[in-house]
Design a protein around this motif. Structure first.
Motif, PDB file in Angstrom:
ATOM      1  N   TRP A 171     -17.374  36.865 -33.013  1.00  0.00           N
ATOM      2  CA  TRP A 171     -18.242  37.856 -32.378  1.00  0.00           C
ATOM      3  C   TRP A 171     -18.179  37.773 -30.858  1.00  0.00           C
ATOM      4  O   TRP A 171     -18.085  36.691 -30.285  1.00  0.00           O
ATOM      5  CB  TRP A 171     -19.692  37.665 -32.831  1.00  0.00           C
ATOM      6  N   ASN A 174     -20.457  39.738 -27.709  1.00  0.00           N
ATOM      7  CA  ASN A 174     -21.506  40.707 -27.393  1.00  0.00           C
ATOM      8  C   ASN A 174     -21.381  41.120 -25.933  1.00  0.00           C
ATOM      9  O   ASN A 174     -21.284  40.285 -25.042  1.00  0.00           O
ATOM     10  CB  ASN A 174     -22.899  40.158 -27.719  1.00  0.00           C
ATOM     11  N   ALA A 228     -28.294  49.237 -29.456  1.00  0.00           N
ATOM     12  CA  ALA A 228     -27.261  48.325 -29.946  1.00  0.00           C
ATOM     13  C   ALA A 228     -26.330  49.043 -30.910  1.00  0.00           C
ATOM     14  O   ALA A 228     -26.741  49.959 -31.635  1.00  0.00           O
ATOM     15  CB  ALA A 228     -27.905  47.120 -30.633  1.00  0.00           C
ATOM     16  N   TYR A 285     -22.417  48.116 -33.269  1.00  0.00           N
ATOM     17  CA  TYR A 285     -21.405  47.102 -33.579  1.00  0.00           C
ATOM     18  C   TYR A 285     -20.129  47.772 -34.069  1.00  0.00           C
ATOM     19  O   TYR A 285     -20.139  48.881 -34.601  1.00  0.00           O
ATOM     20  CB  TYR A 285     -21.926  46.108 -34.623  1.00  0.00           C
ATOM     21  N   GLN A 287     -15.064  41.001 -33.656  1.00  0.00           N
ATOM     22  CA  GLN A 287     -16.207  41.869 -33.946  1.00  0.00           C
ATOM     23  C   GLN A 287     -17.111  41.922 -32.714  1.00  0.00           C
ATOM     24  O   GLN A 287     -17.404  40.882 -32.109  1.00  0.00           O
ATOM     25  CB  GLN A 287     -16.976  41.341 -35.156  1.00  0.00           C
ATOM     26  N   THR A 338     -20.670  43.362 -30.693  1.00  0.00           N
ATOM     27  CA  THR A 338     -21.947  44.052 -30.556  1.00  0.00           C
ATOM     28  C   THR A 338     -22.037  44.542 -29.115  1.00  0.00           C
ATOM     29  O   THR A 338     -21.872  43.745 -28.178  1.00  0.00           O
ATOM     30  CB  THR A 338     -23.148  43.141 -30.849  1.00  0.00           C
ATOM     31  N   ARG A 362     -30.445  37.497 -29.930  1.00  0.00           N
ATOM     32  CA  ARG A 362     -29.090  36.948 -29.835  1.00  0.00           C
ATOM     33  C   ARG A 362     -29.124  35.560 -30.472  1.00  0.00           C
ATOM     34  O   ARG A 362     -29.989  34.728 -30.148  1.00  0.00           O
ATOM     35  CB  ARG A 362     -28.632  36.835 -28.378  1.00  0.00           C
ATOM     36  N   ARG A 418     -28.149  44.597 -38.750  1.00  0.00           N
ATOM     37  CA  ARG A 418     -27.254  45.029 -37.674  1.00  0.00           C
ATOM     38  C   ARG A 418     -27.608  46.463 -37.341  1.00  0.00           C
ATOM     39  O   ARG A 418     -27.740  47.303 -38.233  1.00  0.00           O
ATOM     40  CB  ARG A 418     -25.795  44.923 -38.109  1.00  0.00           C
ATOM     41  N   GLU A 458     -23.845  36.640 -32.655  1.00  0.00           N
ATOM     42  CA  GLU A 458     -24.284  37.954 -33.131  1.00  0.00           C
ATOM     43  C   GLU A 458     -25.594  38.366 -32.452  1.00  0.00           C
ATOM     44  O   GLU A 458     -26.425  37.521 -32.099  1.00  0.00           O
ATOM     45  CB  GLU A 458     -24.482  37.948 -34.644  1.00  0.00           C
ATOM     46  N   VAL A 473     -28.655  40.750 -33.585  1.00  0.00           N
ATOM     47  CA  VAL A 473     -29.196  41.439 -34.750  1.00  0.00           C
ATOM     48  C   VAL A 473     -30.683  41.678 -34.549  1.00  0.00           C
ATOM     49  O   VAL A 473     -31.312  41.106 -33.653  1.00  0.00           O
ATOM     50  CB  VAL A 473     -28.977  40.609 -36.045  1.00  0.00           C
TER      51      VAL A 473
END
Length: 673
Positions: free
Chosen positions: A9, A11, A66, A68, A75, A77, A314, A336, A352, A354
């Motif tokens: 991930w 971000n 947000a 994703y 991946q 975000t 986070r 998500r 991540e 979320v």
């Protein structure tokens, strides 16, 4: 131990000034990665970001959104952050949780100043950041001129990753300075490799040399290669880019046109290859925890009509799972977010971002932990600069106001509210008129609480200019049975500014029995709550000097009334005068705008105390001044106009001063009306 978990991930915060194209860039990213099947537009209110009615009605971001997606093995975000300075708190709160940021700007050299606060915020938090020059098809200056202008607001070296290819006035493609491969843009499709144009080879070489020299400032090995005319490999350059970006030493620069997807795939490649991994960001933040400890931080709070409270977090360490307990509160769900839509998941790992459901005690900025061993730094709260007096349109809704405002402030910590003791108004404070109008819209939509808003009343006071002595007040009332009798003589005198109220007595021989003296003080205090000019009276001394009583008819209540009678006469004789609050204000401005700011101060009856360099902000000034509170309502509007939207200020109450006679007459006329 520090977090060492590997995670796919990343971000990324997308930040930039208002109208720079942040939300459009996010929409393009989601489109080219296949996260959405059809691109929306800000104008039509169909983007993933800007999904709230308040954003869509204004065609601008008013809160963090947000989304994703995935690009290659990575991946992402993305957090789409508001660009208006009135919503800067949203951006600051979100930035504390990201690994890196993309600053979106326009190729307009006259507006680079609007980027200064963003660069400063990112530098202070040591957040690695890249620059995406959007709308290059509208550029009126050369790439070199734009880059030079941008360097004036960045404390980190700007390292160009690309060089534009122009055909006449149009940008048709770019040259990747790492690979020296030229590409031609195609609307909505990947760029095609093309031969490097002969006429641009010299310019490309100069730009590439600038890139390599910028990297060599932090890499002795690369510096040696350049001195020996050794051309470094692409892999070596990318490695240096990643290393130095992760350490927040450089700012790579990209370009494109988000509406056409130009340059977006190349930007994504860099975000995947060059931005730091979550464990590196956690280490930089000082996150130290056992490998099995879950640590997260709240970046944003939402209240939704269907799901209640949601906390955007986070994950800094460990694996967060639905149903686990954080800060002694059970996690109600893990989601998500894709704009307004959400997808339920069972777990979230390090890196991540979320949303967690039903964490009612938790606030924005809070650190969440399965063991409670750490408190992470949070974003600084911005001081309020604009206020409105608000009231429910329907009186029956008054009981709902407190609860709704409490939730509103949870969602947006840049808001504060209070019940003013003097004016009895509910005051809502924030970062500007648009900010507060958005807040009122939310109250209407989310809580069915329509409110009116108007400028707050000024907290005028009044005082006395002349001492008077032995003012007589008598209260006598007979209505059958025991009557009421109180008789007092009062002296009244001004006190130095800021002394408030002082009551004393010099009674001799029991002219007023001691049990009735508290009634006299109560009567004086009650009268001073609203003097002859209609405002609270301050800085006055009242002395009870004499009086008389009746053995049957006197009472504490009677002496209270007698004191009020005496005060009515005494205040008129003592030449009452109107006082206004004076605030000490510190204004922060780029020094190129300081002269305009000084003019603004002068037109608001401000008293300039001086100005000096603003510590920690090269090229900025801190201007100190006294302002009457009555002149503050639109100060932030004029200040932002004079500073291209980046000026700000802090204020605190200082003292009361007499209102100029001409203005006092106007205030008193309005008060009577």
């Amino acid at each position: 131990m520090t977090p060492t978990q590997s995670s796919p991930w990343r971000n990324i915060a997308i930040v930039g000034p208002y109208l720079s194209g942040k939300t459009t860039l996010l929409e393009s990213i989601l489109s080219v990665t296949g996260a959405i099947s059809r691109k929306g537009t800000v104008e039509n209110g169909t983007t993933i970001g800007d999904n709230s009615p308040e954003s869509q009605n204004r065609n601008m971001s008013v809160e963090v959104s947000a989304a994703y997606t995935q690009h290659g093995e990575v991946q992402f975000t993305f957090l789409d952050c508001p660009g208006s300075i009135e919503f800067a708190q949203e951006t600051a709160n979100a930035l504390i949780g990201v690994g890196s940021a993309v600053i979106v700007c326009e190729p307009d050299v006259s507006r680079v100043l609007t980027l200064a606060p963003l660069f400063k915020l990112l530098d202070d938090w040591e957040i690695p950041h890249l620059l995406f020059i959007n709308k290059v098809d509208r550029a009126t200056s050369s790439f070199t001129e734009v880059l030079q202008a941008l360097k004036t607001v960045s404390s980190r070296p700007l390292i160009p990753h690309q060089y534009p290819i122009r055909k006449g006035d149009e940008v048709s493609g770019f040259i990747d300075l790492v690979s020296e491969q030229a590409f031609q843009y195609h609307p909505g499709a990947p760029s095609d490799p093309i031969p490097l144009p002969e006429e641009l080879k010299a310019e490309e070489q100069a730009a590439r040399q600038e890139m390599l020299e910028g990297l060599a400032d932090f890499d002795d090995r690369l510096l040696e290669e350049l001195l020996e005319d050794i051309d470094p490999s692409q892999g070596e350059i990318i490695k240096d880019m990643k290393q130095e970006l992760t350490a927040d030493l450089i700012v790579p620069v990209f370009m494109g046109v988000a509406t056409e997807d130009y340059g977006v795939r190349h930007l994504l490649d860099a975000l995947a290859k060059e931005t730091p991994e979550p464990a590196e960001t956690a280490k930089r933040r000082g996150v130290k925890a056992a490998s099995n400890e879950v640590i997260a931080q709240v970046l944003k709070t939402y209240y939704t009509a269907q799901g209640g409270k949601q906390s955007l977090v986070r994950v800094w360490n460990g694996t967060l799972t639905e149903g686990m307990t954080l800060n002694e509160t059970r996690v109600g769900g893990v989601y998500r977010l894709m704009g307004a839509d959400q997808k339920s998941v069972q777990t979230a790992e390090i890196g991540e971002i979320v949303a967690l459901g039903r964490l009612d005690p938790v606030q924005t900025g809070d650190t969440l932990s399965s063991k409670g061993t750490l408190e992470l730094p949070r974003a600084e709260s911005l001081p309020p600069v604009y206020g409105l007096a608000i009231a429910p349109e329907n009186r029956k809704d008054e009981v709902k106001v407190s609860g709704a405002l409490t939730k509103l402030v949870e969602e947006d910590p840049a808001l504060t509210w209070e019940q003013n003791r003097d004016t009895h108004e509910i005051l809502l404070w924030g970062q500007g008129e648009i900010h507060l109008r958005v807040a009122l819209d939310r109250l209407r939509r989310k809580y069915n609480l329509p409110m009116t808003g108007r400028p707050p009343k000024i907290q005028y006071k009044e005082t006395v200019r002349q001492a008077v002595e032995s003012v007589h007040g008598r209260y006598k009332h007979q209505s059958g049975g025991h009557g009421q009798f109180g008789d007092v003589y009062l002296d009244i005198a001004p006190l130095p500014r800021g002394e408030g109220f002082r009551f004393s007595e010099t009674i001799v021989g029991g002219a007023v029995p001691k049990q009735y003296i508290p009634g006299v003080e109560t009567g004086v205090r009650e009268y001073l709550a609203q003097g002859p000019l209609g405002f609270p009276v301050v800085d006055v001394a009242v002395t009870l000097t004499n009086g008389s009583y009746h053995s049957v008819d006197s009472s504490e209540q009677a002496f209270k009334q007698a004191a009020r009678v005496a005060m009515q006469t005494a205040m008129v004789q003592s030449q009452p005068t109107l006082l206004e609050p004076i605030l000490l204000v510190e204004i922060y401005s780029p020094n190129e705008s300081t002269s305009k700011v000084l003019q603004v101060i002068s037109t608001h009856r401000g008293q300039i105390l001086g100005y000096e360099g603003y510590e920690g902000w090269p090229g900025w000034d801190k201007i100190s001044a006294y302002f009457p509170q009555a002149e503050m309502q639109d100060l932030i509007v004029e200040l932002r106009s004079a500073t291209m939207g980046v000026g700000s200020y802090r204020w605190q109450y200082d003292r009361l001063e007499p209102v100029p006679d001409k203005l006092a007459k106007r205030v008193l006329t309005q008060q009577e009306g």
